[in-house]
Design a protein around this motif. Structure first.
Motif, short mmCIF file in Angstrom:
data_model
loop_
_atom_site.label_atom_id
_atom_site.label_comp_id
_atom_site.label_asym_id
_atom_site.label_seq_id
_atom_site.Cartn_x
_atom_site.Cartn_y
_atom_site.Cartn_z
N GLY A 104 8.03 -1.21 0.40
CA GLY A 104 8.39 -0.03 1.18
C GLY A 104 7.31 0.44 2.12
O GLY A 104 7.48 1.47 2.81
N THR A 105 6.19 -0.28 2.19
CA THR A 105 5.11 0.10 3.09
C THR A 105 5.59 0.17 4.53
O THR A 105 5.24 1.09 5.28
CB THR A 105 3.94 -0.89 2.97
N ALA A 106 6.39 -0.79 4.95
CA ALA A 106 6.86 -0.83 6.34
C ALA A 106 7.63 0.43 6.70
O ALA A 106 7.48 0.97 7.81
CB ALA A 106 7.74 -2.06 6.56
N THR A 107 8.43 0.94 5.79
CA THR A 107 9.19 2.16 6.04
C THR A 107 8.27 3.35 6.20
O THR A 107 8.44 4.19 7.10
CB THR A 107 10.19 2.42 4.90
N LEU A 108 7.25 3.46 5.35
CA LEU A 108 6.28 4.55 5.45
C LEU A 108 5.54 4.51 6.77
O LEU A 108 5.31 5.55 7.40
CB LEU A 108 5.28 4.47 4.28
N VAL A 130 -13.54 8.78 1.28
CA VAL A 130 -13.29 8.79 -0.15
C VAL A 130 -12.44 7.57 -0.47
O VAL A 130 -11.37 7.38 0.12
CB VAL A 130 -12.58 10.08 -0.60
N HIS A 131 -12.92 6.74 -1.38
CA HIS A 131 -12.33 5.41 -1.59
C HIS A 131 -11.72 5.29 -2.98
O HIS A 131 -12.39 5.51 -3.99
CB HIS A 131 -13.41 4.34 -1.41
N ARG A 132 -10.45 4.94 -3.00
CA ARG A 132 -9.78 4.61 -4.25
C ARG A 132 -10.01 3.13 -4.51
O ARG A 132 -9.19 2.28 -4.18
CB ARG A 132 -8.29 4.94 -4.15
N GLY A 163 0.79 -1.23 0.00
CA GLY A 163 0.00 0.00 0.00
C GLY A 163 0.81 1.27 0.00
O GLY A 163 0.31 2.33 0.38
N ALA A 164 2.06 1.21 -0.44
CA ALA A 164 2.97 2.36 -0.32
C ALA A 164 2.46 3.60 -1.05
O ALA A 164 2.72 4.72 -0.62
CB ALA A 164 4.36 1.99 -0.84
N ASP A 165 1.71 3.42 -2.14
CA ASP A 165 1.30 4.58 -2.92
C ASP A 165 0.00 5.21 -2.44
O ASP A 165 -0.43 6.22 -3.00
CB ASP A 165 1.19 4.23 -4.41
N HIS A 166 -0.63 4.63 -1.39
CA HIS A 166 -1.90 5.23 -0.95
C HIS A 166 -2.12 5.21 0.57
O HIS A 166 -2.98 5.94 1.06
CB HIS A 166 -3.09 4.54 -1.63
N ILE A 167 -1.35 4.44 1.33
CA ILE A 167 -1.67 4.34 2.75
C ILE A 167 -1.37 5.61 3.52
O ILE A 167 -2.01 5.89 4.54
CB ILE A 167 -0.96 3.12 3.39
#
Length: 317
Positions: free
Chosen positions: A51-55, A207-209, A21-25
């Motif tokens: 890279g989600t964990a880093t974010l 708002v849902h992607r 989910g890196a591009d939206h979380i």
């Protein structure tokens, strides 16, 4: 149950399940950080490798993270989180959904105002403003379908909902083996069988992607969707309904090659009309049938209303 909370004693744990989910979380967590009610945020990371964990580690809201060793899907992630929830209320929130200010307060106020409610859903909008969901209805053939106009819902969309934690546990939690899709309809159905009501708070807006993690219309989407609808019916519906819909699914699967060969009828091109996919769905259901029937008995044990009563009240309404 308390009707107010302090920063040290929030009422709600918001569970966000993510996979790559890196591009939206980040937008989801920013929306949660802007809420005016104290809450605990628990992110279930389904073994993301992007890279989600880093974010998550760097986000200023400092969410708690439960990292799983493999991807268990949305249903598996929510089920895993439930063991770590200590608050009286628990919210499910898609990682590609951004709650508007006041979302959580609207949900909490609605749920706490009526002891009969087991869950309160949100008004979900697409990025362009169109309504995606104002709750879920139950169709005459046992599908869960999103409502786009205000009316009393049968169930809720699991992308943004608040539930009573004790009620969720009392009806058996979340069907983790669904992976994704229909875990919300199945849960709402079991809540109704247990005597709880379900509502939607139209002022609780997200708002849902839609489909950021799973592509709607894909073969996987249709496989999970069709399989889990049948499993939900086998777990929750009256026996005649469950048997009828399973037989209909199998019969259509058998005649599709004949329809195509004769070209007498237009066969939809959607993936759920492909015979190999439908055969795989039937095989999945057959493999799960013994455990599903045991689950059905457990659902019955936890119910206070008859399956027929719930079906007659809600199916096709």
């Amino acid at each position: 149950m308390p009707t107010s909370a302090t920063p040290s004693d929030p009422l709600t744990t918001v569970v966000v399940v993510t996979w790559r989910g890196a591009d939206h979380i980040t937008a989801c967590l920013d929306g949660l950080a802007a809420q005016d009610r104290p809450h605990r945020t628990l992110v279930v990371d389904n073994a993301s490798d992007d890279g989600t964990a880093t974010l998550l580690a760097r986000h200023p809201s400092r969410p708690e993270v439960l990292r799983l060793p493999r991807n268990t899907g949305y249903a598996g992630g929510v089920a895993a989180a439930l063991a770590h929830v200590e608050t009286p209320l628990v919210a499910w929130l898609n990682d590609d959904a951004v709650p508007r200010p006041g979302w959580l307060s609207a949900l909490e106020d609605t749920l706490l105002a009526d002891p009969a409610l087991g869950a309160v859903g949100s008004l979900m909008r697409y990025a362009g403003g169109e309504v995606q969901s104002l709750g879920v209805c139950l169709t005459a053939d046992g599908h869960g379908a999103d409502l786009t106009e205000p009316r009393r819902p049968f169930g809720f969309c699991g992308g943004a909902v608040l539930l009573r934690t004790d009620a969720l546990r009392a009806v058996g939690g979340v069907p983790a083996d669904f992976f994704c899709y229909y875990e919300d309809t199945d849960t709402a159905w079991r809540l109704r069988l247990a005597g709880y009501d379900v509502a939607v708070a139209a002022d609780a807006v997200v708002v849902h992607r839609h489909g950021a993690s799973t592509r709607p219309g894909s073969a996987r989407f249709h496989r999970w969707n069709e399989r889990n609808r049948l499993l939900t019916l086998l777990r929750c519906a009256p026996p005649v309904v469950a048997a009828r819909e399973l037989a209909r699914f199998a019969a259509l699967t058998a005649v599709l090659p004949l329809r195509r060969a004769r070209r007498s009828e237009e066969v939809p091109k959607a993936a759920n009309f492909r015979v190999p996919l439908r055969c795989r769905v039937l095989a999945d259901v057959a493999l799960r049938l013994p455990s599903t029937l045991r689950q059905r008995a457990e659902v019955r044990r936890r119910s206070v209303l008859g399956r027929g009563d719930v079906w007659r009240r809600w199916a096709g309404q």
